[in-house]
Design a protein around this motif. Structure first.
Motif, PDB file in Angstrom:
ATOM      1  N   TRP A 158       0.835  -1.244   0.232  1.00 12.45           N
ATOM      2  CA  TRP A 158      -0.067   0.154   0.080  1.00 12.45           C
ATOM      3  C   TRP A 158       0.759   1.249  -0.057  1.00 12.45           C
ATOM      4  N   SER A 159       0.384   2.158  -0.821  1.00 10.99           N
ATOM      5  CA  SER A 159       1.195   3.425  -0.781  1.00 10.99           C
ATOM      6  C   SER A 159       0.419   4.292   0.350  1.00 10.99           C
ATOM      7  N   GLY A 160      -0.871   4.808  -0.290  1.00  8.65           N
ATOM      8  CA  GLY A 160      -1.650   5.672   0.299  1.00  8.65           C
ATOM      9  C   GLY A 160      -1.174   7.089   0.301  1.00  8.65           C
ATOM     10  N   VAL A 161      -0.031   7.567  -0.386  1.00 13.07           N
ATOM     11  CA  VAL A 161       0.517   8.760  -0.259  1.00 13.07           C
ATOM     12  C   VAL A 161      -0.192   9.420  -1.749  1.00 13.07           C
ATOM     13  N   ASP A 162      -0.023   9.163  -2.796  1.00 13.30           N
ATOM     14  CA  ASP A 162      -0.244   9.736  -3.939  1.00 13.30           C
ATOM     15  C   ASP A 162      -1.873  10.097  -3.989  1.00 13.30           C
ATOM     16  N   GLY A 163      -2.163  11.242  -4.504  1.00 13.73           N
ATOM     17  CA  GLY A 163      -3.504  11.688  -4.854  1.00 13.73           C
ATOM     18  C   GLY A 163      -4.467  11.467  -3.750  1.00 13.73           C
ATOM     19  N   ALA A 164      -5.604  10.802  -4.043  1.00  9.86           N
ATOM     20  CA  ALA A 164      -6.628  10.265  -3.029  1.00  9.86           C
ATOM     21  C   ALA A 164      -6.218   9.126  -1.934  1.00  9.86           C
ATOM     22  N   ASP A 177      -5.517   6.259  -2.562  1.00  9.96           N
ATOM     23  CA  ASP A 177      -5.960   4.843  -2.552  1.00  9.96           C
ATOM     24  C   ASP A 177      -5.352   4.030  -3.643  1.00  9.96           C
ATOM     25  N   ILE A 178      -4.102   4.089  -3.812  1.00  7.49           N
ATOM     26  CA  ILE A 178      -3.311   3.351  -4.700  1.00  7.49           C
ATOM     27  C   ILE A 178      -2.476   2.260  -3.952  1.00  7.49           C
ATOM     28  N   GLY A 179      -2.644   0.940  -4.412  1.00  8.56           N
ATOM     29  CA  GLY A 179      -1.892  -0.096  -3.723  1.00  8.56           C
ATOM     30  C   GLY A 179      -2.261  -1.342  -4.171  1.00  8.56           C
ATOM     31  N   ARG A 180      -1.751  -2.400  -3.876  1.00  7.07           N
ATOM     32  CA  ARG A 180      -2.039  -3.567  -4.594  1.00  7.07           C
ATOM     33  C   ARG A 180      -2.004  -4.828  -3.951  1.00  7.07           C
ATOM     34  N   PRO A 181      -2.682  -5.921  -3.702  1.00  5.79           N
ATOM     35  CA  PRO A 181      -2.745  -7.161  -3.050  1.00  5.79           C
ATOM     36  C   PRO A 181      -1.915  -8.135  -3.840  1.00  5.79           C
ATOM     37  N   MET A 182      -1.083  -9.103  -3.328  1.00  9.49           N
ATOM     38  CA  MET A 182      -0.515 -10.161  -4.299  1.00  9.49           C
ATOM     39  C   MET A 182      -0.750 -11.444  -3.127  1.00  9.49           C
ATOM     40  N   PRO A 183      -1.119 -12.755  -3.921  1.00 12.09           N
ATOM     41  CA  PRO A 183      -1.351 -14.073  -2.923  1.00 12.09           C
ATOM     42  C   PRO A 183      -0.094 -14.144  -2.425  1.00 12.09           C
ATOM     43  N   VAL A 184       0.092 -14.706  -1.214  1.00 14.00           N
ATOM     44  CA  VAL A 184       1.546 -14.946  -0.640  1.00 14.00           C
ATOM     45  C   VAL A 184       1.849 -16.152  -1.361  1.00 14.00           C
ATOM     46  N   ARG A 185       1.244 -16.927  -1.783  1.00 18.85           N
ATOM     47  CA  ARG A 185       1.556 -18.371  -2.600  1.00 18.85           C
ATOM     48  C   ARG A 185       2.494 -17.743  -3.633  1.00 18.85           C
ATOM     49  N   ASP A 186       2.066 -16.594  -4.386  1.00 14.01           N
ATOM     50  CA  ASP A 186       2.571 -16.197  -5.529  1.00 14.01           C
ATOM     51  C   ASP A 186       4.074 -15.586  -5.472  1.00 14.01           C
ATOM     52  N   ILE A 187       4.151 -14.968  -4.150  1.00 17.64           N
ATOM     53  CA  ILE A 187       5.390 -14.574  -3.886  1.00 17.64           C
ATOM     54  C   ILE A 187       6.409 -15.580  -3.265  1.00 17.64           C
ATOM     55  N   LEU A 188       5.763 -16.633  -2.591  1.00 13.67           N
ATOM     56  CA  LEU A 188       6.657 -17.584  -1.956  1.00 13.67           C
ATOM     57  C   LEU A 188       7.156 -18.584  -3.134  1.00 13.67           C
ATOM     58  N   GLU A 189       6.545 -18.521  -4.169  1.00 12.58           N
ATOM     59  CA  GLU A 189       7.099 -19.144  -5.649  1.00 12.58           C
ATOM     60  C   GLU A 189       8.700 -18.543  -5.719  1.00 12.58           C
ATOM     61  N   ARG A 190       8.857 -17.397  -5.366  1.00 11.83           N
ATOM     62  CA  ARG A 190       9.979 -16.646  -6.074  1.00 11.83           C
ATOM     63  C   ARG A 190      10.125 -15.466  -4.889  1.00 11.83           C
ATOM     64  N   PRO A 191      10.668 -15.653  -3.951  1.00  9.55           N
ATOM     65  CA  PRO A 191      10.733 -14.447  -2.777  1.00  9.55           C
ATOM     66  C   PRO A 191      11.898 -13.783  -2.985  1.00  9.55           C
ATOM     67  N   ASN A 192      12.773 -14.442  -3.635  1.00  8.66           N
ATOM     68  CA  ASN A 192      14.026 -13.554  -3.920  1.00  8.66           C
ATOM     69  C   ASN A 192      14.007 -12.557  -4.974  1.00  8.66           C
ATOM     70  N   ASP A 193      12.970 -12.701  -5.918  1.00  3.53           N
ATOM     71  CA  ASP A 193      12.841 -11.945  -7.156  1.00  3.53           C
ATOM     72  C   ASP A 193      11.926 -10.739  -6.988  1.00  3.53           C
ATOM     73  N   ILE A 194      10.976 -10.939  -6.014  1.00  2.00           N
ATOM     74  CA  ILE A 194      10.077 -10.013  -5.913  1.00  2.00           C
ATOM     75  C   ILE A 194      10.561  -9.012  -4.406  1.00  2.00           C
ATOM     76  N   GLY A 195      10.411  -7.740  -4.646  1.00  2.00           N
ATOM     77  CA  GLY A 195      11.089  -7.072  -3.345  1.00  2.00           C
ATOM     78  C   GLY A 195      10.819  -5.566  -3.289  1.00  2.00           C
ATOM     79  N   LEU A 196      11.505  -4.731  -2.496  1.00  2.00           N
ATOM     80  CA  LEU A 196      11.219  -3.341  -2.151  1.00  2.00           C
ATOM     81  C   LEU A 196      12.273  -2.855  -2.831  1.00  2.00           C
ATOM     82  N   ALA A 197      12.181  -1.948  -3.829  1.00  2.00           N
ATOM     83  CA  ALA A 197      13.389  -1.530  -4.743  1.00  2.00           C
ATOM     84  C   ALA A 197      13.759   0.187  -4.380  1.00  2.00           C
ATOM     85  N   PHE A 198      15.010   0.284  -4.238  1.00  2.00           N
ATOM     86  CA  PHE A 198      15.400   1.525  -3.960  1.00  2.00           C
ATOM     87  C   PHE A 198      16.158   2.259  -4.768  1.00  2.00           C
TER      88      PHE A 198
END
Ligand SMILES: Nc1nc2c(c(=O)[nH]1)N[C@H]1C(S)=C(S)[C@@H](COP(=O)(O)O)O[C@H]1N2
Ligand SMILES: [Mo]
Length: 451
Positions: free
Chosen positions: A209-215, A217-238
Motif C-alpha cells: 500500500w502507498s496511500g500517499v499519492d492523490g486520493a 487509494d493506490i496499492g495492490r495485493p498479491m497472494p502469499v503463494r505467488d510471492i513464495l514461488e520466487r521470494p528472492n525475485d520480488i522486493g522493495l526497490a530503492f
C-alpha cells in the motif's frame, strides 16, 4: 560467499551487462525519417515550453512529472509513454522510461513523509509474528540484490484493440508500444522481509500500500503463494539503473514484481499488510482488471478487507497478474481508429512513417516473463522468417533486441513481428475483448512507406 561479496558480485555482473549492450549508432540511423519526426514532436514537451515561457512566475508551477519528460510521449495529464520508435539500448535510460501515474508525482516537497529521513514502512497484519516499522536506513541495512527486469503497464499496446481489432468499446490511454522499459533494480527481497516479521502459516495475501499519492487509494495485493514461488525475485526497490529512485518512479521505495504488470509494483510504498484474508482495492476491482465476456468476475470471501470506499459491487472482473510474450519494431504505429492522438506523437492521424528505399536494417524488441526464445517477422504477408537476436539475452523477466535486413522497395509495406518465449508461448493474431484494454499481446502490424 559472504553476503557482502555476493552483492558485490551481483553488482559486477550487472555493470558488465550494462556496458556491453549499447547498439551502434548505425542501427537507428536507418529510421532517420521518423526519428527526426520524433525529435521535432518531442520539442513541444515541457522543456521547450519552459524556454518559451513569457516570464518566470514567482512560484514555479507545480510539475506533474518531475523528471525531464521531453523524450517521452504525452498521452495524458499524468501519463507518459517511452518513445519506442527511438529505443536502442538494452537498459532503458530513465529519460526514456515510461511513467504511469494515477495522480501527479508526489514529491518530498508536496509530501514530506517521502523524505528519506521521514519515510516509514509499517509491516503488520494478522499473519505476521513480529510487526515492525522500518526507516529508510533500516531497509538499506538489510541484504539487497540486483536484477534486470522489464516493467510494463497492463495498458501497453492497448492501441492494437482500436487499430487492429476495431474494438471501439475499449477504454483507456493510447499507449502505443512504449509503456515498457528494462531497468536494473536494486531491492530488498521479500524473503528478507518475511524472515524479519515471521510469516504465520495462515498468511493468504500481502497488501502493498502507498496511500500517499492523490486520493491515497493506490496499492495492490498479491497472494502469499505467488510471492513464495520466487521470494528472492520480488522486493522493495530503492535504486533504478544505479541511482536512487527518481520521484516519478517511487522515491524513496517502491515494490518491484518482475513479470507481473506494473500495477503490482506500488510506488511510494508505506505499508505492507499480511493477512489470512484477501484485499479489495481500486487496482484489483474497477481498475487493472480483465472485464468482458471471456473473463469471469472474482468473488470476495466473508472476511476480506475492502479499502478506500471499494465494495463487493466494484468487483467486475479478474485482476491482471502475469504479463505475456510481446514484440515491437522501433517504428511508430499508424493511428487511424484510436479515440485519441498523443500530444506529441511523431505522426499525425492516419500518417505513415516513411523510410528511404533501399537496403535497411530493421530493429525491435521482444519480451516475456519467461524470457525470449525466438523472434520472427513477416513482410507483406510473405511468410515468417527468423530475426537475429542481438546479444545479450538475459533471459527471465527481460527483453531482447532483434534485427533483420529489409530491402525496401518504393510503396507501402506491412511488417509484422511475432515472438515466442522460453515456455513456447507465441503471440496470437488477436486477443479477446476486455473493456479496459488490458494486456494486448497480438502480433503488431507496422505500416511503412518507402519513398
Ligand atoms: N503509488 C502508486 N503506485 C503505482 C502507480 C500509481 O499511480 N501510484 N501506478 C502503477 C502502474 S499502473 C504502473 S504500470 C507502474 C508504473 O511504474 P513507472 O511509472 O515507474 O514506470 O507503477 C504502478 N505503481
Ligand atoms: Mo499500469
Amino acid at each position: 560467499m559472504s553476503e557482502k561479496r555476493l552483492i558485490d558480485e551481483q553488482d559486477r555482473v550487472a555493470r558488465d551487462a550494462l556496458g556491453a549492450n549499447r547498439l551502434g549508432r548505425r542501427d537507428f540511423l536507418n529510421v532517420a525519417a521518423w526519428t527526426a519526426a520524433g525529435v521535432a514532436g518531442a520539442a513541444t514537451g515541457s522543456a521547450a515550453l519552459a524556454q518559451n515561457a513569457p516570464a518566470a512566475p514567482a512560484t514555479p508551477p507545480k510539475r506533474i512529472i518531475v523528471k525531464d519528460d521531453s523524450q517521452l510521449i504525452n498521452i495524458g495529464a499524468t501519463v507518459r509513454t517511452g518513445p519506442w520508435h527511438r529505443f536502442d539500448s538494452l537498459v532503458t535510460p530513465i529519460e526514456q522510461f515510461y511513467v504511469r501515474n494515477h495522480y501527479p508525482t508526489p514529491t518530498i516537497d508536496s509530501h514530506p513523509q517521502l523524505r528519506a529521513e521521514n519515510w516509514r514502512l509499517r509491516i503488520h497484519g494478522d499473519s505476521v509474528e513480529r510487526p515492525v516499522t522500518l526507516s529508510y536506513e533500516d531497509l538499506l541495512r538489510l541484504p539487497s540484490r540486483t536484477i534486470f527486469a522489464t516493467m510494463e503497464c497492463h495498458g501497453n499496446a492497448r492501441t492494437l484493440f482500436w487499430e487492429q481489432q476495431k474494438m471501439k468499446d475499449v477504454a483507456g490511454g493510447n499507449w502505443g508500444m512504449g509503456a515498457v522499459g528494462l531497468a536494473e533494480w536494486r531491492y530488498v527481497p521479500m524473503s528478507e522481509i518475511f524472515d524479519l516479521v515471521g510469516l504465520r502459516s495462515n498468511a493468504l495475501e500481502v497488501l502493498f500500500w502507498s496511500g500517499v499519492d492523490g486520493a491515497g487509494d493506490i496499492g495492490r495485493p498479491m497472494p502469499v503463494r505467488d510471492i513464495l514461488e520466487r521470494p528472492n525475485d520480488i522486493g522493495l526497490a530503492f535504486r533504478m539503473n544505479g541511482q536512487d529512485l527518481g520521484p516519478d518512479h517511487g522515491f524513496p521505495v517502491r515494490v518491484m514484481v518482475p513479470g507481473w504488470g506494473g500495477a503490482a509494483s506500488t510506488k511510494w510504498v508505506t505499508e505492507i499488510k499480511i493477512s489470512p484474508n484477501r484485499f479489495w482495492v481500486r487496482l484489483n476491482t474497477r481498475g487493472e482488471v480483465y472485464i468482458g465476456p471471456d473473463y469471469a468476475a472474482e468473488t470476495p470471501g466473508p472476511n476480506d478487507e475492502f479499502r478506500s470506499g471499494i465494495t463487493a459491487k466494484d468487483i467486475r472482473g479478474t485482476p491482471v497478474r502475469w504479463m505475456n510474450v510481446k514484440s515491437t519494431l522501433t517504428v511508430p504505429l499508424v493511428l487511424r481508429d484510436s479515440p485519441s492522438l498523443p500530444a506529441n506523437y511523431p505522426l499525425q492521424k492516419g500518417q505513415l512513417p516513411t523510410v528511404t528505399v533501399g537496403q535497411r536494417t530493421m530493429t525491435g524488441y521482444a519480451w516475456a516473463p519467461q524470457g525470449i526464445r525466438r523472434v520472427e517477422y513477416q513482410i507483406n504477408g510473405g511468410g515468417w522468417t527468423q530475426a537475429r537476436i542481438v546479444e545479450p539475452n538475459l533471459g527471465r523477466y527481460t527483453w531482447v533486441r532483434f534485427e533483420f535486413p529489409w530491402l525496401a522497395a518504393r510503396g507501402v509495406h506491412t511488417i509484422e513481428t511475432r515472438a515466442t518465449d522460453r515456455a513456447g508461448n507465441t503471440q496470437p493474431a488477436a486477443v479477446p475483448f476486455n473493456e479496459l484494454g488490458m494486456a494486448n499481446n497480438a502480433i503488431p502490424r507496422f505500416e511503412i512507406q518507402a519513398v
